[in-house]
Design a protein around this motif. Sequence first.
Motif, short mmCIF file in Angstrom:
data_model
loop_
_atom_site.label_atom_id
_atom_site.label_comp_id
_atom_site.label_asym_id
_atom_site.label_seq_id
_atom_site.Cartn_x
_atom_site.Cartn_y
_atom_site.Cartn_z
N ASP A 195 25.65 23.28 2.32
CA ASP A 195 26.69 23.22 3.33
C ASP A 195 27.77 22.22 3.46
OD1 ASP A 195 24.95 25.59 4.44
OD2 ASP A 195 24.01 24.44 5.80
N PHE A 196 27.39 21.04 3.09
CA PHE A 196 28.26 20.24 3.04
C PHE A 196 29.30 20.23 1.80
CE2 PHE A 196 29.87 15.99 1.16
CZ PHE A 196 30.10 15.28 2.41
N PHE A 197 28.85 20.35 0.71
CA PHE A 197 29.81 20.85 -0.46
C PHE A 197 30.55 22.20 -0.40
CE2 PHE A 197 26.95 17.59 -2.45
CZ PHE A 197 28.17 16.56 -2.84
N ARG A 198 30.17 23.04 0.56
CA ARG A 198 30.81 24.42 0.73
C ARG A 198 32.22 23.66 1.82
NH1 ARG A 198 26.63 29.26 1.96
NH2 ARG A 198 27.15 30.18 0.04
N GLU A 199 31.70 22.95 2.79
CA GLU A 199 32.81 22.40 3.91
C GLU A 199 33.91 21.64 2.95
OE1 GLU A 199 34.92 22.18 7.04
OE2 GLU A 199 32.77 23.10 7.06
N LEU A 200 33.46 21.21 2.00
CA LEU A 200 34.58 20.34 1.06
C LEU A 200 35.30 21.25 0.35
CD1 LEU A 200 35.45 17.42 -0.12
CD2 LEU A 200 33.65 17.60 -1.69
N GLY A 201 34.86 22.20 0.12
CA GLY A 201 35.85 23.44 -0.62
C GLY A 201 35.06 23.77 -1.94
N LEU A 202 33.88 23.50 -2.26
CA LEU A 202 33.28 24.05 -3.43
C LEU A 202 32.57 25.29 -3.11
CD1 LEU A 202 33.26 21.05 -3.85
CD2 LEU A 202 31.40 21.34 -5.59
N GLU A 203 32.43 26.30 -3.92
CA GLU A 203 31.86 27.65 -3.89
C GLU A 203 30.59 27.30 -4.56
OE1 GLU A 203 34.65 30.19 -5.86
OE2 GLU A 203 36.45 29.31 -5.05
N ASP B 73 43.69 18.15 -0.60
CA ASP B 73 45.08 18.19 -0.44
C ASP B 73 45.36 17.71 0.99
OD1 ASP B 73 43.97 19.95 1.63
OD2 ASP B 73 45.20 21.84 0.85
N ASP B 74 44.45 17.39 1.87
CA ASP B 74 44.71 16.65 3.21
C ASP B 74 43.59 15.80 3.41
OD1 ASP B 74 44.79 15.91 5.81
OD2 ASP B 74 46.04 17.66 6.47
N LEU B 75 43.50 14.50 3.08
CA LEU B 75 42.60 13.65 3.46
C LEU B 75 41.92 13.61 4.70
CD1 LEU B 75 40.60 11.65 2.00
CD2 LEU B 75 42.13 9.81 2.23
N GLY B 76 42.86 13.49 5.59
CA GLY B 76 42.58 13.44 7.31
C GLY B 76 41.78 14.54 7.66
N ASP B 77 42.05 15.69 7.24
CA ASP B 77 41.49 17.09 7.56
C ASP B 77 40.07 17.03 7.14
OD1 ASP B 77 41.43 19.76 8.80
OD2 ASP B 77 41.44 20.28 6.51
N THR B 78 40.28 16.75 5.63
CA THR B 78 39.07 16.69 5.07
C THR B 78 37.81 15.72 5.60
OG1 THR B 78 39.97 17.28 2.91
CG2 THR B 78 37.73 16.31 2.80
N HIS C 288 32.76 15.07 8.48
CA HIS C 288 32.30 14.13 9.62
C HIS C 288 31.29 14.99 10.68
CE1 HIS C 288 31.57 10.64 12.29
NE2 HIS C 288 31.98 11.64 13.29
N THR C 289 31.57 16.29 10.69
CA THR C 289 30.48 17.20 11.45
C THR C 289 29.51 17.23 10.43
OG1 THR C 289 31.65 19.30 10.64
CG2 THR C 289 32.52 18.26 12.73
N HIS C 290 29.60 17.14 9.25
CA HIS C 290 28.33 17.54 8.37
C HIS C 290 27.70 16.13 8.15
CE1 HIS C 290 28.81 21.67 7.42
NE2 HIS C 290 30.22 21.68 7.86
N GLY C 291 27.92 15.10 8.60
CA GLY C 291 27.28 13.70 8.63
C GLY C 291 27.89 12.73 7.57
N ALA C 292 29.10 13.09 7.10
CA ALA C 292 29.86 12.22 6.28
C ALA C 292 30.20 10.84 7.06
CB ALA C 292 31.11 12.62 5.71
N GLU C 293 29.96 9.64 6.36
CA GLU C 293 30.34 8.40 6.91
C GLU C 293 31.37 7.75 5.94
OE1 GLU C 293 27.03 6.22 7.82
OE2 GLU C 293 26.33 7.82 9.09
N LEU C 294 32.66 7.29 6.35
CA LEU C 294 33.57 6.34 5.69
C LEU C 294 32.71 5.19 5.33
CD1 LEU C 294 36.46 6.70 4.87
CD2 LEU C 294 36.89 5.45 6.64
#
Length: 145
Positions: A21-29, A98-103, A108-114
Amino acid sequence: MALKRMDNVGIVVEDLGRAIDFFRELGLELEGRAAVEGEWAGRITGLGDQHVEIAMMRTPDGHSRLELSRFLAPDVVADHRNAPVNALGYLRVMFAVDDLGDTLERLHTHGAELVGEVVDYKDVYRLCYIRGPEGILIGLAQELS
């Protein structure tokens, strides 16, 4: 004989569905899922009789793949997920976005932390590291033009 290509980078996870789910949200298929088990596989890895669930994720351009693996047997013996960025061995996987802020917002909704800060490098790249599912270290780069 010359090297032809790099086929994939492999990451072992505990929760395969969450990682997908996380990597799909990032854009991988999701290219496919499969079970890899038996003595033949253990001869390759040196682990003996093994049972692994894998998911192959593909970047949108089709050139790169990420293999996510969940070991059911044998048990996982080491955990490097919280190693700092200067630890020996595996460091991170870097993705161009293409858009770091949007990514960052979506992940973040999938638990990513800076990990540190978002930094602009010489007006060429906007860069950051994040911790994804299970603490996986991921680099993100947006080309500034």
